[in-house]
Design a protein around this motif. Structure first.
Motif, PDB file in Angstrom:
ATOM      1  N   GLY A  23      23.666  46.153  23.328  1.00  0.00           N
ATOM      2  CA  GLY A  23      24.508  47.341  23.420  1.00  0.00           C
ATOM      3  C   GLY A  23      25.982  47.043  23.219  1.00  0.00           C
ATOM      4  N   VAL A  24      26.274  46.087  22.334  1.00  0.00           N
ATOM      5  CA  VAL A  24      27.660  45.752  22.011  1.00  0.00           C
ATOM      6  C   VAL A  24      27.832  45.800  20.500  1.00  0.00           C
ATOM      7  N   SER A  25      29.072  45.901  20.051  1.00  0.00           N
ATOM      8  CA  SER A  25      29.340  45.886  18.613  1.00  0.00           C
ATOM      9  C   SER A  25      29.251  44.450  18.104  1.00  0.00           C
ATOM     10  N   LEU A  26      29.196  44.306  16.791  1.00  0.00           N
ATOM     11  CA  LEU A  26      29.200  42.963  16.211  1.00  0.00           C
ATOM     12  C   LEU A  26      30.499  42.236  16.555  1.00  0.00           C
ATOM     13  N   ASP A  27      31.606  42.963  16.593  1.00  0.00           N
ATOM     14  CA  ASP A  27      32.882  42.349  16.977  1.00  0.00           C
ATOM     15  C   ASP A  27      32.821  41.822  18.408  1.00  0.00           C
ATOM     16  N   GLU A  28      32.291  42.634  19.306  1.00  0.00           N
ATOM     17  CA  GLU A  28      32.165  42.203  20.703  1.00  0.00           C
ATOM     18  C   GLU A  28      31.229  41.000  20.820  1.00  0.00           C
ATOM     19  N   LEU A  29      30.143  41.016  20.067  1.00  0.00           N
ATOM     20  CA  LEU A  29      29.201  39.899  20.076  1.00  0.00           C
ATOM     21  C   LEU A  29      29.893  38.625  19.610  1.00  0.00           C
ATOM     22  N   HIS A  30      30.688  38.739  18.562  1.00  0.00           N
ATOM     23  CA  HIS A  30      31.428  37.572  18.066  1.00  0.00           C
ATOM     24  C   HIS A  30      32.402  37.055  19.127  1.00  0.00           C
ATOM     25  N   GLU A  31      33.099  37.947  19.793  1.00  0.00           N
ATOM     26  CA  GLU A  31      34.023  37.534  20.852  1.00  0.00           C
ATOM     27  C   GLU A  31      33.289  36.815  21.976  1.00  0.00           C
ATOM     28  N   LEU A  32      32.092  37.292  22.326  1.00  0.00           N
ATOM     29  CA  LEU A  32      31.298  36.631  23.348  1.00  0.00           C
ATOM     30  C   LEU A  32      30.869  35.240  22.898  1.00  0.00           C
ATOM     31  N   ALA A  33      30.548  35.116  21.626  1.00  0.00           N
ATOM     32  CA  ALA A  33      30.047  33.854  21.098  1.00  0.00           C
ATOM     33  C   ALA A  33      31.124  32.782  21.039  1.00  0.00           C
TER      34      ALA A  33
END
Length: 67
Positions: A55-65
Motif C-alpha cells: 500500500g505504498v507508491s513506488l517512490d515510497e518503496l524506493h525510499e524504504l529500500a
C-alpha cells in the motif's frame, strides 16, 4: 523505517507470513529475503507488485529500500 521493517509490519497487521508474501510475488523465500535485505534489487514488476501489496507508491518503496 526500512523495507524489512515495513514488510514485517505489513505481515503482522494482516496476519500473513513473509513466505506468503514471497509466494504472492512469485519468488522463492530466499530470493524475497535477499531482496528485502538489499542484497539484490527487485525487478520493476516485482517492486510494483510489492508496492501494491504494502500500500505504498513506488517512490515510497524506493525510499524504504535505501533507508
Amino acid at each position: 523505517m526500512d523495507l524489512s521493517e515495513k514488510v514485517n509490519e505489513y505481515a503482522e497487521t494482516n496476519g500473513v507470513t513473509r513466505d506468503a508474501l514471497a509466494d504472492s510475488l512469485g519468488m522463492s523465500r530466499s530470493s524475497f529475503f535477499n531482496k528485502v535485505r538489499g542484497s539484490y534489487e527487485f525487478s520493476l514488476s516485482e517492486a510494483y507488485a510489492l508496492s501494491r501489496i504494502l500500500g505504498v507508491s513506488l517512490d515510497e518503496l524506493h525510499e524504504l529500500a535505501v533507508a
